[in-house]
Design a protein around this motif. Sequence first.
Motif, PDB file in Angstrom:
ATOM      1  N   PRO A 199       0.811  -1.216   0.000  1.00 55.13           N
ATOM      2  CA  PRO A 199       0.000   0.000   0.000  1.00 55.13           C
ATOM      3  C   PRO A 199       0.844   1.266   0.000  1.00 55.13           C
ATOM      4  CG  PRO A 199      -0.823  -1.574   1.613  1.00 55.13           C
ATOM      5  CD  PRO A 199       0.475  -2.113   1.121  1.00 55.13           C
ATOM      6  N   SER A 200       0.305   2.300  -0.620  1.00 50.40           N
ATOM      7  CA  SER A 200       1.005   3.581  -0.732  1.00 50.40           C
ATOM      8  C   SER A 200      -0.008   4.714  -0.687  1.00 50.40           C
ATOM      9  CB  SER A 200       1.787   3.615  -2.057  1.00 50.40           C
ATOM     10  OG  SER A 200       2.244   4.919  -2.341  1.00 50.40           O
ATOM     11  N   ASP A 201       0.431   5.886  -0.221  1.00 53.83           N
ATOM     12  CA  ASP A 201      -0.433   7.069  -0.218  1.00 53.83           C
ATOM     13  C   ASP A 201      -0.518   7.704  -1.606  1.00 53.83           C
ATOM     14  OD1 ASP A 201      -0.885   6.796   2.477  1.00 53.83           O
ATOM     15  OD2 ASP A 201       0.808   8.058   3.044  1.00 53.83           O
ATOM     16  N   GLN A 202       0.337   7.265  -2.514  1.00 49.27           N
ATOM     17  CA  GLN A 202       0.372   7.842  -3.854  1.00 49.27           C
ATOM     18  C   GLN A 202      -0.773   7.288  -4.709  1.00 49.27           C
ATOM     19  OE1 GLN A 202       4.265   6.869  -5.278  1.00 49.27           O
ATOM     20  NE2 GLN A 202       5.317   8.263  -3.892  1.00 49.27           N
ATOM     21  N   LYS A 203      -0.924   7.907  -5.876  1.00 49.34           N
ATOM     22  CA  LYS A 203      -1.898   7.431  -6.855  1.00 49.34           C
ATOM     23  C   LYS A 203      -1.183   7.137  -8.158  1.00 49.34           C
ATOM     24  CE  LYS A 203      -6.071   9.733  -5.136  1.00 49.34           C
ATOM     25  NZ  LYS A 203      -7.221  10.608  -5.503  1.00 49.34           N
ATOM     26  N   GLN A 204      -1.731   6.224  -8.933  1.00 48.64           N
ATOM     27  CA  GLN A 204      -1.183   5.925 -10.253  1.00 48.64           C
ATOM     28  C   GLN A 204      -2.321   5.947 -11.260  1.00 48.64           C
ATOM     29  OE1 GLN A 204       1.796   2.925 -10.551  1.00 48.64           O
ATOM     30  NE2 GLN A 204       1.127   2.250 -12.565  1.00 48.64           N
ATOM     31  N   ASN A 205      -2.176   6.815 -12.243  1.00 47.88           N
ATOM     32  CA  ASN A 205      -3.230   7.002 -13.250  1.00 47.88           C
ATOM     33  C   ASN A 205      -4.581   7.304 -12.608  1.00 47.88           C
ATOM     34  OD1 ASN A 205      -1.346   6.410 -15.272  1.00 47.88           O
ATOM     35  ND2 ASN A 205      -1.785   4.221 -15.169  1.00 47.88           N
ATOM     36  N   GLY A 206      -4.528   8.067 -11.507  1.00 46.72           N
ATOM     37  CA  GLY A 206      -5.752   8.451 -10.821  1.00 46.72           C
ATOM     38  C   GLY A 206      -6.309   7.401  -9.894  1.00 46.72           C
ATOM     39  N   ASN A 216      -6.374  -2.136  -7.584  1.00 45.14           N
ATOM     40  CA  ASN A 216      -5.583  -1.058  -8.182  1.00 45.14           C
ATOM     41  C   ASN A 216      -4.094  -1.326  -8.046  1.00 45.14           C
ATOM     42  OD1 ASN A 216      -7.976   0.197  -8.708  1.00 45.14           O
ATOM     43  ND2 ASN A 216      -7.707   1.889  -7.262  1.00 45.14           N
ATOM     44  N   ARG A 217      -3.690  -1.890  -6.897  1.00 48.19           N
ATOM     45  CA  ARG A 217      -2.257  -2.144  -6.694  1.00 48.19           C
ATOM     46  C   ARG A 217      -1.757  -3.263  -7.597  1.00 48.19           C
ATOM     47  NH1 ARG A 217      -1.453  -3.903  -1.633  1.00 48.19           N
ATOM     48  NH2 ARG A 217      -3.539  -3.662  -0.749  1.00 48.19           N
ATOM     49  N   LEU A 218      -2.618  -4.246  -7.867  1.00 47.89           N
ATOM     50  CA  LEU A 218      -2.219  -5.288  -8.814  1.00 47.89           C
ATOM     51  C   LEU A 218      -2.150  -4.717 -10.226  1.00 47.89           C
ATOM     52  CD1 LEU A 218      -4.154  -8.413  -7.511  1.00 47.89           C
ATOM     53  CD2 LEU A 218      -1.687  -8.052  -7.516  1.00 47.89           C
ATOM     54  N   TRP A 219      -3.062  -3.804 -10.563  1.00 45.16           N
ATOM     55  CA  TRP A 219      -2.971  -3.102 -11.846  1.00 45.16           C
ATOM     56  C   TRP A 219      -1.635  -2.349 -11.941  1.00 45.16           C
ATOM     57  CZ3 TRP A 219      -8.635  -0.905 -11.845  1.00 45.16           C
ATOM     58  CH2 TRP A 219      -9.463  -1.785 -12.549  1.00 45.16           C
ATOM     59  N   ALA A 220      -1.299  -1.660 -10.857  1.00 50.10           N
ATOM     60  CA  ALA A 220      -0.054  -0.885 -10.851  1.00 50.10           C
ATOM     61  C   ALA A 220       1.151  -1.799 -11.019  1.00 50.10           C
ATOM     62  CB  ALA A 220       0.055  -0.093  -9.542  1.00 50.10           C
ATOM     63  N   PHE A 221       1.091  -2.966 -10.370  1.00 44.16           N
ATOM     64  CA  PHE A 221       2.190  -3.923 -10.523  1.00 44.16           C
ATOM     65  C   PHE A 221       2.309  -4.394 -11.966  1.00 44.16           C
ATOM     66  CE2 PHE A 221       3.428  -8.401 -10.833  1.00 44.16           C
ATOM     67  CZ  PHE A 221       4.730  -8.315 -10.360  1.00 44.16           C
ATOM     68  N   MET A 222       1.167  -4.699 -12.594  1.00 43.64           N
ATOM     69  CA  MET A 222       1.184  -5.147 -13.980  1.00 43.64           C
ATOM     70  C   MET A 222       1.701  -4.047 -14.900  1.00 43.64           C
ATOM     71  SD  MET A 222      -0.071  -8.314 -14.296  1.00 43.64           S
ATOM     72  CE  MET A 222      -0.936  -8.471 -15.851  1.00 43.64           C
ATOM     73  N   ASP A 223       1.278  -2.810 -14.638  1.00 39.19           N
ATOM     74  CA  ASP A 223       1.769  -1.676 -15.430  1.00 39.19           C
ATOM     75  C   ASP A 223       3.287  -1.601 -15.378  1.00 39.19           C
ATOM     76  OD1 ASP A 223      -0.329  -0.337 -16.740  1.00 39.19           O
ATOM     77  OD2 ASP A 223      -1.028   0.523 -14.868  1.00 39.19           O
ATOM     78  N   LYS A 224       3.824  -1.800 -14.174  1.00 32.51           N
ATOM     79  CA  LYS A 224       5.262  -1.677 -13.966  1.00 32.51           C
ATOM     80  C   LYS A 224       6.019  -2.859 -14.548  1.00 32.51           C
ATOM     81  CE  LYS A 224       8.491  -0.508 -10.251  1.00 32.51           C
ATOM     82  NZ  LYS A 224       8.609  -0.255  -8.792  1.00 32.51           N
TER      83      LYS A 224
END
Length: 355
Positions: A199-206, A216-224
């Motif tokens: 978890p993070s306080d930041q946002k990725q792509n809104g 959302n965090r799994l999406w962020a992982f896949m994006d990365k």
Amino acid sequence: MERLDVAAWCAIQLGDQKYTRTLQALINHLVDTSVDHESKSAKEKTDQLLKKLNELKLNEKFHYSNEELNIKASTGGGGYASIGFIEERYADLIRLRKGNDGTHYKSQLSNHINYVKRKAHSQASEIFNQLKFSGTVQNCFDTLKTAADDKLLDLNPELAEQLMLAFKAVASTKSEEWSQALTTCRRLIEGLADTLYPPSDQKQNGRALGPTNYVNRLWAFMDKSIASNSNKELAKTHIDFLGSWLEKVNKISNKGVHAEVSQIEATKAVFHTYLIVADILECATESPPGSVKKSINEATLDEIEAQLDVSRAIAKEIFKARVRQGKLNTASLSSIKGVGPKAIRLAHEAFDIPE
């Protein structure tokens, strides 16, 4: 069925100098801090060594991956000596109750042995499954399940146990176990997100990336993890498709908590979870080096010693400095006596280090 790549890898582990001479030369060249690796001469030498390895029919991803080279680069772990010799040195240190003999270090030898066992088991399993399933589509899901279970065991044994128990539960005749299987699926996905993208306080792509935003965090992982720019649109579609399945599993899981569910619903949820886990862990396997690293401030003493290729005494000094200062960064790590440029470089390759 010929697996010449596996045969060559086995020969390397047995110390066959037909391969190890060139591999050792490559390692020596890559870790030589006196060499300007951006220079024309250095690049030419690298190309020459890679050409020799290609002539030996060795594959970069299989025979001299970053993980393999990091293991073999450690003289304290035995380097390219025969695995039999390495096991003997490790047994000697255990018998003598010593951490090292001046050349070989127990923790590094152990890391080397465990790596070879893990990779050998992986190759044996793959060959077994090729033989078992060749010419038939029977039990194809078992192939997927085995692969997902094995990868999840490497990543997080507790999550792997949850998934295996959920699979076992849907075969039960008790409806409460079906509901529990659905709940387990949701918790497993949350745990997977916590492991791969905390978890993070930041946002990725809104998208919020807080503790409850595990999809959302799994999406962020896949994006990365999906690095191909040429397939950007395809990757984005893939992520959105995966995310929609996660949402559906989540809804079914919530239903499992609040209402009676059928065995078929529970079974579909578990099967979809296996598909999702296999897909995500494929990205975790192929993610670029450094994309997901353990913090040096969470590393164990053995990990510091092995990954930085330093003596036990220096590893202890690093560990004590971390306790003293609360955390380490590049500057504080560099200030520790005995930690030179090579150790700093290896530390950045193996761990996430604050600047």
